[in-house]
Design a protein around this motif. Structure first.
Motif, short mmCIF file in Angstrom:
data_model
loop_
_atom_site.label_atom_id
_atom_site.label_comp_id
_atom_site.label_asym_id
_atom_site.label_seq_id
_atom_site.Cartn_x
_atom_site.Cartn_y
_atom_site.Cartn_z
N PRO B 12 1.04 -1.37 0.18
CA PRO B 12 0.19 -0.07 0.12
C PRO B 12 0.95 1.34 0.33
N VAL B 13 0.65 2.16 -0.43
CA VAL B 13 1.19 3.25 -1.13
C VAL B 13 0.59 4.59 -1.35
N PHE B 14 0.68 6.30 -0.70
CA PHE B 14 0.07 7.19 -0.95
C PHE B 14 0.25 7.75 -2.47
N GLU B 15 -1.10 7.86 -3.24
CA GLU B 15 -0.65 8.44 -4.10
C GLU B 15 0.23 9.86 -4.56
N GLU B 16 1.50 9.84 -5.29
CA GLU B 16 3.06 10.46 -5.81
C GLU B 16 3.96 10.05 -4.50
N PHE B 34 12.02 -9.96 -16.21
CA PHE B 34 10.52 -8.88 -17.09
C PHE B 34 9.87 -8.65 -15.51
N TRP B 35 9.54 -6.79 -16.09
CA TRP B 35 8.45 -7.50 -15.02
C TRP B 35 6.62 -6.98 -15.74
N TYR B 36 5.75 -7.30 -16.10
CA TYR B 36 4.16 -7.29 -16.60
C TYR B 36 3.39 -6.54 -15.01
N VAL B 37 2.89 -5.90 -16.22
CA VAL B 37 1.19 -5.96 -14.98
C VAL B 37 0.38 -6.79 -15.19
N GLN B 38 -0.52 -6.54 -14.23
CA GLN B 38 -2.41 -7.15 -14.93
C GLN B 38 -3.13 -5.90 -14.11
N TYR B 39 -3.96 -5.02 -15.11
CA TYR B 39 -5.29 -3.90 -14.91
C TYR B 39 -6.38 -4.84 -14.29
N PRO B 40 -7.16 -4.72 -13.40
CA PRO B 40 -8.02 -5.90 -12.51
C PRO B 40 -9.14 -6.08 -14.38
N ASN B 41 -9.16 -7.19 -14.72
CA ASN B 41 -9.87 -8.25 -15.66
C ASN B 41 -9.34 -7.86 -16.96
N LYS B 78 9.34 3.12 -9.07
CA LYS B 78 8.57 4.68 -9.47
C LYS B 78 8.50 5.31 -8.28
N PRO B 79 9.14 6.70 -8.78
CA PRO B 79 9.76 8.20 -8.20
C PRO B 79 8.10 8.23 -7.38
N SER B 80 7.28 7.96 -8.40
CA SER B 80 5.57 9.15 -7.87
C SER B 80 4.79 8.30 -8.98
N VAL B 81 4.02 7.22 -7.41
CA VAL B 81 2.45 6.45 -8.09
C VAL B 81 1.76 7.50 -8.39
N HIS B 82 1.04 7.14 -8.92
CA HIS B 82 -0.75 7.58 -9.42
C HIS B 82 -1.18 6.02 -9.41
N ILE B 83 -3.02 6.84 -8.95
CA ILE B 83 -3.63 6.08 -8.74
C ILE B 83 -3.88 5.13 -9.53
N SER B 84 -3.64 5.26 -10.95
CA SER B 84 -4.10 4.50 -12.16
C SER B 84 -3.07 3.00 -12.06
N GLY B 107 3.28 -12.66 -7.68
CA GLY B 107 2.42 -11.41 -7.86
C GLY B 107 2.72 -10.66 -6.76
N THR B 108 2.92 -9.24 -6.98
CA THR B 108 2.59 -7.95 -5.84
C THR B 108 1.45 -7.40 -6.12
N THR B 109 0.67 -7.46 -5.02
CA THR B 109 -0.76 -5.89 -5.37
C THR B 109 -0.62 -4.66 -4.89
N LEU B 110 -0.16 -3.79 -6.14
CA LEU B 110 0.33 -2.03 -5.56
C LEU B 110 -0.64 -1.77 -5.23
N GLN B 111 -1.31 -1.12 -4.00
CA GLN B 111 -2.65 -0.45 -4.17
C GLN B 111 -2.24 1.24 -3.85
N VAL B 112 -2.29 2.01 -4.55
CA VAL B 112 -2.45 3.23 -4.41
C VAL B 112 -3.40 3.99 -3.73
N LYS B 113 -3.37 5.26 -2.48
CA LYS B 113 -4.48 5.69 -2.53
C LYS B 113 -3.94 7.02 -1.99
N PRO B 114 -5.54 7.77 -2.29
CA PRO B 114 -5.48 8.62 -2.64
C PRO B 114 -4.80 9.78 -0.89
#
Lengths: 115, 114
Positions: B12-16, B34-41, B78-84, B107-114
């Motif tokens: 879990p991490v806060f935005e930016e 390699f690094w891959y990303v999987q967005y929901p669905n 990543k130096p600054s994450v976004h909600i997306s 796998g690691t779930t990245l949860q970006v919080k506002p």
């Protein structure tokens, strides 16, 4: 252009029934992979096709699983006598070029639920 | 045999804020990572890959990773994450032989919080 497509997107079946999952790779891609994504096992390689060469079946978990690729394009993964532990998302990927390090492009997957 | 370990199942991490997702591999031979990303669905999308050369690899969406052979690591940053950026991230190694088949971490779930 069109990406890798898979059908159906969701499949619910009863234990003991056979299922077929389809993958349409990107046009011109000679390499095709099947992977399985499940809660217990994560992402696992199942099978690999390259052109007319014999497929690499080393990842198939049992002889109930089989796959074919017709005409070097569409691939079908068949699971016979499905079991509940077969429930997973089945992902297909295709790759162009001759290098194994060329990018694999993944489809959206087929979610299989065995009741 | 080759294997990949992702040390954190959830981050879990806060935005930016900056983020690092950790990946260690084991292999007795040279590897491709390699690094891959999987967005929901959705299916998996390649973020970046290390084949050879410079150990710092830049990918899409502002991500980068550093290959460290002595520590057998390939951490994603990543130096600054976004909600997306909220998604699941998979580290992978190219398996034995010349097939290109991938061996994935859990796998690691990245949860970006506002």
């Amino acid at each position: 252009g069109a990406g890798v497509s898979q059908s159906p997107s969701n499949k619910v079946t009863e234990k003991g029934k056979d299922v077929e999952l389809r993958c349409d790779p990107i046009s011109g891609h000679t390499a095709l992979y099947w992977y399985r994504q499940s809660l217990g096992q994560g992402l696992e390689f199942l099978i690999y096709f390259q052109g007319n060469s014999a497929p690499d079946k080393s990842g198939l978990p049992s002889d109930r699983f089989s796959a074919e690729r017709t005409g070097g394009s569409v691939s079908t993964l068949t699971i016979q006598r499905t079991q509940q532990e077969d429930s997973a998302v089945y992902l297909c990927a295709s790759r162009s070029g001759t290098l194994p390090t060329d990018t694999q492009y993944f489809g959206p997957g087929t979610r299989l639920t065995v009741l | 045999a080759q294997s990949v370990t992702q040390l954190d199942s959830q981050v879990p991490v806060f935005e930016e804020a900056p983020v690092e997702l950790r990946c260690n591999y084991s292999s007795s031979v040279s590897v491709y990572l390699f690094w891959y990303v999987q967005y929901p669905n959705q299916g998996l999308q390649l973020l970046l890959k290390y084949l050879s050369g410079s150990t710092l690899v830049k990918g899409i969406n502002g991500f980068e990773a550093e290959f460290n052979k002595s520590q057998t690591s390939f951490h994603l940053r990543k130096p600054s994450v976004h909600i997306s950026d909220t998604a699941e991230y998979f580290c992978a190694v190219s398996g034995p032989g010349n097939t290109g088949k991938l061996i994935f971490g859990q796998g690691t779930t990245l949860q970006v919080k506002p």
